[in-house]
Scaffold this motif. Structure first.
Motif, PDB file in Angstrom:
ATOM      1  N   GLN A 196      38.406   2.347  59.001  1.00 60.92           N
ATOM      2  CA  GLN A 196      37.580   1.250  59.517  1.00 60.92           C
ATOM      3  C   GLN A 196      36.232   1.177  58.810  1.00 60.92           C
ATOM      4  N   HIS A 197      35.620   2.342  58.572  1.00 63.10           N
ATOM      5  CA  HIS A 197      34.335   2.351  57.864  1.00 63.10           C
ATOM      6  C   HIS A 197      34.470   1.666  56.512  1.00 63.10           C
ATOM      7  N   PHE A 198      35.512   2.012  55.761  1.00 66.57           N
ATOM      8  CA  PHE A 198      35.665   1.427  54.430  1.00 66.57           C
ATOM      9  C   PHE A 198      36.010  -0.055  54.509  1.00 66.57           C
ATOM     10  N   SER A 199      36.814  -0.446  55.469  1.00 63.36           N
ATOM     11  CA  SER A 199      37.144  -1.869  55.616  1.00 63.36           C
ATOM     12  C   SER A 199      35.881  -2.687  55.876  1.00 63.36           C
ATOM     13  N   MET A 200      35.002  -2.158  56.741  1.00 66.97           N
ATOM     14  CA  MET A 200      33.761  -2.871  57.067  1.00 66.97           C
ATOM     15  C   MET A 200      32.809  -2.898  55.881  1.00 66.97           C
ATOM     16  N   PHE A 201      32.668  -1.779  55.227  1.00 57.88           N
ATOM     17  CA  PHE A 201      31.750  -1.676  54.090  1.00 57.88           C
ATOM     18  C   PHE A 201      32.238  -2.539  52.921  1.00 57.88           C
ATOM     19  N   PHE A 202      33.564  -2.577  52.693  1.00 56.88           N
ATOM     20  CA  PHE A 202      34.112  -3.437  51.638  1.00 56.88           C
ATOM     21  C   PHE A 202      33.881  -4.915  51.973  1.00 56.88           C
ATOM     22  N   LYS A 203      34.034  -5.277  53.244  1.00 60.50           N
ATOM     23  CA  LYS A 203      33.847  -6.673  53.631  1.00 60.50           C
ATOM     24  C   LYS A 203      32.387  -7.082  53.462  1.00 60.50           C
ATOM     25  N   ALA A 204      31.468  -6.170  53.792  1.00 57.22           N
ATOM     26  CA  ALA A 204      30.038  -6.458  53.609  1.00 57.22           C
ATOM     27  C   ALA A 204      29.734  -6.701  52.132  1.00 57.22           C
ATOM     28  N   ALA A 205      30.323  -5.890  51.255  1.00 51.43           N
ATOM     29  CA  ALA A 205      30.102  -6.057  49.813  1.00 51.43           C
ATOM     30  C   ALA A 205      30.677  -7.383  49.321  1.00 51.43           C
TER      31      ALA A 205
END
Length: 646
Positions: free
Chosen positions: A408-417
């Motif tokens: 979930q952390h990576f999914s959110m961080f990738f979406k922010a980028a």
């Protein structure tokens, strides 16, 4: 021990860096922020999503049979149905009910029929489309024959002469000519990433093994790989550790490795003191400020604590033969203010309950980038690291290897980028991927630990694998066949290789049970069996008394027996297998290929085709050598050292 190295990149001087603060951040201007603003480099995104793999510009991937057939069928489809734009769907044929109708198959007919049905074409069903595709195939020495089956499946039988010549060419020119040609030139693989002052655990073992294999496969595919060890070397815990170090050892210059060598215990003691002693907690918080300000005494203590941890990590990396370049959290801290300032200017970062966050559609929680106490967190560091990797290191593919719990952390961080415009929304390059993996379980089905419930020390775990491997060799009487030095080298290759293969052969997303007896078994799908099979192939070549290098130049491969043809076909699938494993980030695909190769060699070729003392000896010795070459490359890609005698 296997060769390995780790390069260390220290962060910029702390005195010039607005590191983590216990007070509210005002996001001041900073050199890193100015770099962000002044940078004239723009990320140019492709306008169309593209596959990770392609033919080399202006050239042909000699290795991939699937791609060569794809080019032929591309011409054929364009000629047969010029108004339809589809990619050739060429796949290896699968045996059904004991029957196999070809070596490869083109499966485009039904899809094409669905696009042209009812539009007044000359075709009246999918089979007629398949027949037209077959009829328009360009002449090629690759294909021996084609047939159409069922609703238009085009079955392809490869020409034996072409297969034999392709194998001979690889033996002369080298296995590197079979490397897949990927569309990217530079990638970052972020893996291992342990925390300073804490022991590496089996989760780090999985990350290190999987990440190293992904890096090796990409490097073989001519991609420049930046192997990044994103260690946890920054944060409030260092104030606690440094203050405890000062109080326990007033003369820090006299502290040696032994005195703080057991950092795990040192960390526990300092944490207990931090939780129980308010005065110590206050001094520890002040130590963080001193460290952030670049006070030499505090920086030296920090470096010393980091160095003790690195020595522990390095013992693991040496045993695994893993190379890494360290760029820890502290390296990216100077870039955080500038990155957050840019995101704020874009309107992505907003205030929420005292924190600074990015709201993301599809998630019921925001991505926190500055905590309510003003400190940074994983998201702020990861955003700064991604910005650096895209803009400074010019990476086209950034791969993060961590447990599935961080998905979930990576999914959110990738979406922010992506919202920030750093990554294209259509999935084209530059791109990011999270390579998640499951848990390592004990025989009781629970998280793998020692009997005392402590986390297992990785160095001890790996050494036990080597020790058990050596014991097994001695019990089988091998100590009489080898010198002590040779026995030790075999035990290292087999023991460490067994641990790696037991991890890699599973789909990485699943949990797997750590079982020494199973992984060191010399039967079944284990590294021990595969290394034994390779040693057996080498023994066949040695017993022939022939100079295999000379045979490569003067001999000729002839595929007269069905077992020879089946072995040759599987060998020729090596390139497309590595390509699939790279594209899908699944090392288990390569493991399956390697195990099947061993089974085909043993069950289909060697059991039916006598090698030495036959008219076909030269040809079959060359097939043995081709198998050995491909096996050795598979071992290398999996980080396993080949064994030539066993």
């Amino acid at each position: 021990m296997l060769g390995s190295s780790i390069n260390l990149i220290l962060p910029p001087p702390i005195s010039s860096s607005p590191f983590l603060s216990l007070t509210r951040l005002s996001l001041p201007s900073h050199p890193a922020a100015e770099l962000l603003k002044a940078s004239s480099r723009k990320l140019i995104f492709a306008t169309k999503a593209r596959s990770v793999s392609t033919m080399a510009a202006g050239g042909e991937s000699v290795a991939s049979v699937k791609r060569q057939l794809g080019k032929l069928f591309e011409v054929s489809i364009r000629t047969a149905v010029p108004d339809v734009n589809v990619e050739p769907a060429v796949v290896p044929s699968i045996e059904k009910s004991g029957k196999k109708f070809g070596d490869y198959q083109c499966n485009n007919a039904m899809d094409i029929w669905s696009k042209i049905k009812g539009k007044g074409t000359a075709f009246n069903n999918p089979r007629s489309v398949g027949e037209a595709i077959m009829a328009n195939l360009p002449k090629s020495d690759i294909i021996e024959s084609c047939t159409v089956a069922g609703p238009g499946f085009v079955n392809i039988v490869l020409a034996k002469d072409w297969m034999a010549k392709s194998l001979q060419k690889m033996l002369v020119d080298g296995i590197e000519t079979w490397a897949p040609q990927l569309q990217i030139k530079r990638a970052v693989v972020d893996f291992s990433s342990p925390n300073i002052a804490k022991e590496m655990h089996v989760g780090h073992l999985r990350s290190t093994i999987i990440g190293d294999t992904l890096a090796r496969m990409l490097e073989f595919s001519k991609v420049e790989v930046l192997r990044r060890n994103h260690v946890g070397d920054w944060g409030t815990q260092f104030g606690m550790l440094i203050q405890y170090l000062f109080e326990k050892f007033p003369n820090v210059d006299d502290v040696n490795e032994m005195e703080i060598g057991d950092l795990q215990e040192f960390y526990k003691q300092s944490k207990k003191r931090f939780d129980e002693d308010p005065a110590f907690k206050e001094r520890a918080q002040a130590a963080v400020v001193s460290l952030q300000g670049g006070t030499p005494k505090y920086r030296e203590a920090w470096l010393q604590i980091c160095e003790v941890s690195r020595r522990e990590f390095q013992m693991v990396y040496e045993r695994l033969g893993t190379q890494l370049e360290e760029k820890g959290e502290s390296f990216y801290n100077p870039y955080i203010p500038g990155v957050l300032e840019k995101l704020t200017e874009q309107g992505l970062i907003v205030e929420s309950e005292g924190a600074r966050v990015i709201h993301l559609e599809g998630f019921n929680i925001p991505l926190i980038v500055v905590k309510s106490n003003g400190s940074y967190n994983y998201a702020s560091t990861d955003l700064a690291a991604l910005w650096y990797r895209l803009n400074e290191e010019k990476a086209e593919w950034i791969i993060y290897v961590t447990d599935v719990g961080q998905q979930q952390h990576f999914s959110m961080f990738f979406k922010a980028a992506t919202l920030a415009g750093w990554l294209p929304a259509d999935g084209s390059y530059p791109k990011v991927s999270h390579v998640g993996f499951g848990l390592v379980l004990g025989e009781d089905g629970k998280r793998f630990r020692t009997r005392s419930s402590d986390v297992v020390r990785l160095v001890d775990l790996l050494d036990e694998a080597k020790s058990r491997s050596k014991t097994s060799l001695v019990e089988r009487g091998k100590s009489e066949d080898f010198t002590e030095e040779e026995l030790e080298k075999i035990a290292v290759a087999v023991g460490y290789g067994a641990v790696k293969y037991a991890d890699l052969k599973n789909n990485r997303l699943t949990n797997y049970t750590f079982d020494f007896d199973q992984m060191l078994n010399d039967k079944g799908n284990t590294a021990v069996y595969l290394l034994y099979m390779h040693a057996r192939i080498c023994s066949i070549i040695r017993k022939s008394g022939k100079d295999i290098d000379e045979l490569k130049k003067t001999g000729e491969i002839v595929l007269g027996h069905a077992g020879e043809g089946e072995l040759a076909l599987h060998l020729l699938k090596f390139s497309e297998t590595v390509e699939e494993a790279c594209t899908n980030l699944l090392p288990s695909v390569l493991c399956e290929y390697l195990y099947n190769l061993s089974e085909i060699f043993s069950g289909k070729f060697y059991s039916n085709c006598q090698v030495i003392g036959t008219p076909e000896e030269t040809s079959r010795l060359l097939l043995c050598e081709a198998t050995g070459v491909v096996m050795r490359k598979c071992f290398h890609l999996l980080g396993i050292e080949a064994v030539y005698k066993m």
